[in-house]
Design a protein around this motif. Structure first.
Motif, PDB file in Angstrom:
ATOM      1  N   GLN A 153     -23.767  29.801 -53.001  1.00 48.26           N
ATOM      2  CA  GLN A 153     -24.572  30.068 -51.743  1.00 48.26           C
ATOM      3  C   GLN A 153     -25.954  30.364 -52.065  1.00 48.26           C
ATOM      4  O   GLN A 153     -26.669  31.417 -51.347  1.00 48.26           O
ATOM      5  N   GLY A 154     -26.741  29.758 -52.842  1.00 50.58           N
ATOM      6  CA  GLY A 154     -28.011  30.110 -53.219  1.00 50.58           C
ATOM      7  C   GLY A 154     -28.343  31.043 -54.059  1.00 50.58           C
ATOM      8  O   GLY A 154     -29.551  31.494 -54.427  1.00 50.58           O
ATOM      9  N   ASN A 155     -27.327  31.938 -54.524  1.00 46.45           N
ATOM     10  CA  ASN A 155     -27.489  33.055 -55.574  1.00 46.45           C
ATOM     11  C   ASN A 155     -27.208  32.571 -56.776  1.00 46.45           C
ATOM     12  O   ASN A 155     -26.226  31.855 -57.015  1.00 46.45           O
ATOM     13  N   VAL A 156     -27.687  33.180 -57.777  1.00 41.79           N
ATOM     14  CA  VAL A 156     -27.653  32.786 -59.309  1.00 41.79           C
ATOM     15  C   VAL A 156     -27.169  34.270 -59.977  1.00 41.79           C
ATOM     16  O   VAL A 156     -27.698  35.124 -59.785  1.00 41.79           O
ATOM     17  N   ARG A 157     -26.214  33.980 -60.840  1.00 38.79           N
ATOM     18  CA  ARG A 157     -25.436  35.255 -61.450  1.00 38.79           C
ATOM     19  C   ARG A 157     -25.287  34.980 -62.914  1.00 38.79           C
ATOM     20  O   ARG A 157     -25.048  33.701 -63.158  1.00 38.79           O
ATOM     21  N   MET A 158     -25.712  35.613 -63.778  1.00 35.56           N
ATOM     22  CA  MET A 158     -25.619  35.453 -65.504  1.00 35.56           C
ATOM     23  C   MET A 158     -24.235  35.846 -65.859  1.00 35.56           C
ATOM     24  O   MET A 158     -23.904  37.191 -65.319  1.00 35.56           O
ATOM     25  N   VAL A 159     -23.356  35.244 -66.592  1.00 32.45           N
ATOM     26  CA  VAL A 159     -21.921  35.751 -67.094  1.00 32.45           C
ATOM     27  C   VAL A 159     -21.809  35.651 -68.425  1.00 32.45           C
ATOM     28  O   VAL A 159     -23.037  34.960 -69.206  1.00 32.45           O
ATOM     29  N   ASP A 160     -20.897  35.848 -68.983  1.00 32.11           N
ATOM     30  CA  ASP A 160     -20.650  35.899 -70.636  1.00 32.11           C
ATOM     31  C   ASP A 160     -21.762  36.736 -71.280  1.00 32.11           C
ATOM     32  O   ASP A 160     -22.607  36.278 -71.985  1.00 32.11           O
TER      33      ASP A 160
END
Length: 169
Positions: A153-160
């Motif tokens: 929904q337009g939001n960016v998140r970093m994982v790992d």
């Protein structure tokens, strides 16, 4: 050790629903904390896979140092840690379940982003990296790639964040 853990109950509360990812040293599962009826991601780091990378006596200490600094982070673009425990020869990290698709999966399914979307994604990634680098002891994220960026929904998140480390000195 990358067996099927689906249905298993860990720590008398985390029910494993399904595998959602696999890397060189770990698997990530979708779990439900049955005590609070909330879904999380469970990263299982299989210690025998680290034999060539760490001295067996210090292996667990190295992993828990990583978890310690990850607990200090509080940013909407990063998963929040919930719990850490050891199951047999495996370090288990329970964290916020990131909703959405990786950029890899999104592009495969929907095609290219618009120029405006690329700018917005870049701006959000830069903000997350600024936050990490701005810690009292800077955190260096070393695995930035489309497969480690979740878009929802337009939001960016970093994982790992397993490859992240703190820059001393």
């Amino acid at each position: 050790m990358y067996g099927n853990f689906t249905g298993m109950l860990l720590e008398n509360k985390y029910r494993i629903k399904e595998k959602i990812g696999k890397g060189g040293f770990a698997c990530v599962y979708h779990v439900c904390d049955e005590h609070i009826q909330k879904d999380f991601a469970l990263k299982m780091i299989f210690m025998e896979n680290h034999k060539n990378n760490y001295n067996n006596n210090t292996e667990s200490q190295t992993m828990f140092k990583e978890v310690h600094f990850l607990r200090q982070l509080n940013h909407k673009g990063l998963p929040q840690l919930h719990d850490v425990f050891v199951y047999e020869n495996t370090i288990c990290i329970v964290m916020e379940l990131m909703q959405g698709e990786t950029l890899d999966a999104y592009i495969s399914k929907h095609g290219k982003f618009s120029e405006q979307e690329v700018w917005e994604i870049g701006k959000q990634l830069a903000e997350i990296l600024r936050y990490l680098h701005g810690q009292s002891i800077p955190v260096i994220y070393t695995d930035l790639k489309p497969g480690n960026i979740v878009f929802h929904q337009g939001n960016v998140r970093m994982v790992d964040l397993g490859g992240a480390f703190q820059q001393f000195g």
